[in-house]
Design a protein around this motif. Sequence first.
Motif, short mmCIF file in Angstrom:
data_model
loop_
_atom_site.label_atom_id
_atom_site.label_comp_id
_atom_site.label_asym_id
_atom_site.label_seq_id
_atom_site.Cartn_x
_atom_site.Cartn_y
_atom_site.Cartn_z
N UNK A 1 -7.00 6.59 2.47
CA UNK A 1 -6.71 5.59 1.45
C UNK A 1 -6.22 4.29 2.08
N UNK A 2 -5.35 4.38 3.08
CA UNK A 2 -4.83 3.18 3.73
C UNK A 2 -5.95 2.42 4.45
N UNK A 3 -6.83 3.11 5.12
CA UNK A 3 -7.92 2.44 5.82
C UNK A 3 -8.85 1.73 4.85
N UNK A 4 -9.20 2.39 3.76
CA UNK A 4 -10.06 1.75 2.76
C UNK A 4 -9.39 0.53 2.14
N UNK B 1 0.85 -1.20 0.00
CA UNK B 1 0.00 0.00 0.00
C UNK B 1 0.88 1.25 0.00
N UNK B 2 0.88 2.06 -1.07
CA UNK B 2 1.74 3.25 -1.10
C UNK B 2 1.35 4.31 -0.07
N UNK C 1 -4.65 -1.09 13.21
CA UNK C 1 -4.13 0.26 13.33
C UNK C 1 -3.08 0.48 12.24
N UNK C 2 -3.21 1.58 11.48
CA UNK C 2 -2.26 1.92 10.43
C UNK C 2 -1.90 3.39 10.56
N UNK C 3 -0.79 3.78 9.98
CA UNK C 3 -0.33 5.17 10.01
C UNK C 3 -0.09 5.68 8.60
N UNK C 4 -0.13 7.01 8.44
CA UNK C 4 0.11 7.65 7.13
C UNK C 4 0.61 9.06 7.38
N UNK C 5 1.10 9.67 6.30
CA UNK C 5 1.72 10.99 6.43
C UNK C 5 0.72 12.12 6.52
N UNK C 6 -0.53 11.94 6.06
CA UNK C 6 -1.53 12.99 6.15
C UNK C 6 -2.92 12.38 6.12
N UNK C 7 -3.93 13.25 6.17
CA UNK C 7 -5.31 12.78 6.25
C UNK C 7 -5.75 12.06 4.97
#
Length: 376
Positions: free
Chosen positions: A314-317, A278-279, A303-309
């Motif tokens: 996108x990661x959650x979906x 997942x990019x 639980x996942x993390x990303x650089x912005x909202x």
Amino acid sequence: MENVLRPLTVVGGSVVLTLLVGWAVDRLLCRVDDRHPETPLWGMLRRCRLPLQVVLLGGLLRASYGEIHQPLVRERSAGMGHVLSLVLIGASAWLVTRIVSAAVESTYARYASSTRDPARVRRVRTQVTLIMRIVTAVVAVMAVAAMLLTFPGMERVGTSMLASAGIIGIVAGVAAQSTLGNLFAGFQIAFGDMVRIGDTVVVDGEWGVVEEVTLTFLAVRTWDERRITMPVSYFTSKPFENWSRGGARMTGTVFFHLDHSAPVALMREKLREILEDCPAWDHRDWSLAVTDTTPSTIQVRAVVTAKDADDIWTARCTVREQMVAWLCEKHPYALPRIATSAASLPPSGQWPAHPSAPVPGPVPAQDDRAPRTGRG
């Protein structure tokens, strides 16, 4: 012949001189900009060419129109001089606004190119935008005041206005209470670093990005391209979520309601596999655990993390879609269901055996005798 040549000389000479000066200044700014490409100020000042030419033309005509010795000009000399004075004042205000705008934008561009912190850049951008609006408003008011003072009789009007300033001030203060509140709230937002252009906020249950900040209102662009316009006093009087404050990085959760036989260990491995492809995942953190249980299901939280909202959404979906598809294909027994028949056994080795735990088996056949009630 002199009555024809003199107007052409005055007007034509003023126009030609204005065009030459404008061209010379533009060429000079081009050369300076080529020698100093690290400073965008000189290139931005080229936008001042048109108001500069209007100022020059108005000043030249205002100083030389009296040399036109024609009856029509002599009869309307006062009116023409008044009109040229108004044009000169308006063009001067236009020129000052363009010069200040070029200087402020140049400073912001240099700061944005040398600063790596996006939050600071958004903060300075918000302040610069409001400063330019304030400067434009002040220059416009001064220009209008200067124009009004050129009309005869304005001194008496001004004296009358000053005499009744107390009553007018009270009435205006009561009538414009909300407007003044929004005005001061705009200053508080700009220099209090509460919300900035580009911040991700949640207001009234709507998620969006701050697109515009003025002295009286704030525009939020939602994910579906709608614009929510709100008074800036809302952000100083009511709580709201600012997801960009303190850093744009975010942590998101995905919940799954599954059967008690769900393979949690295998789900944890699958989650790691999904995130690797997942990019939107920033490789900062991830986890999967059972957070709650009910008589019929368990609640599994990823639980996942990303650089912005945007990336966290996108990661959650992605996790939700691929995990559900994997469970449907590989482990359908783990999906929640209402038991109306005998339960199917999970694959061997995926459910820890316990000596005292009963092993699920086929439901015994019912006989025709009445069930025992314990009373006879």
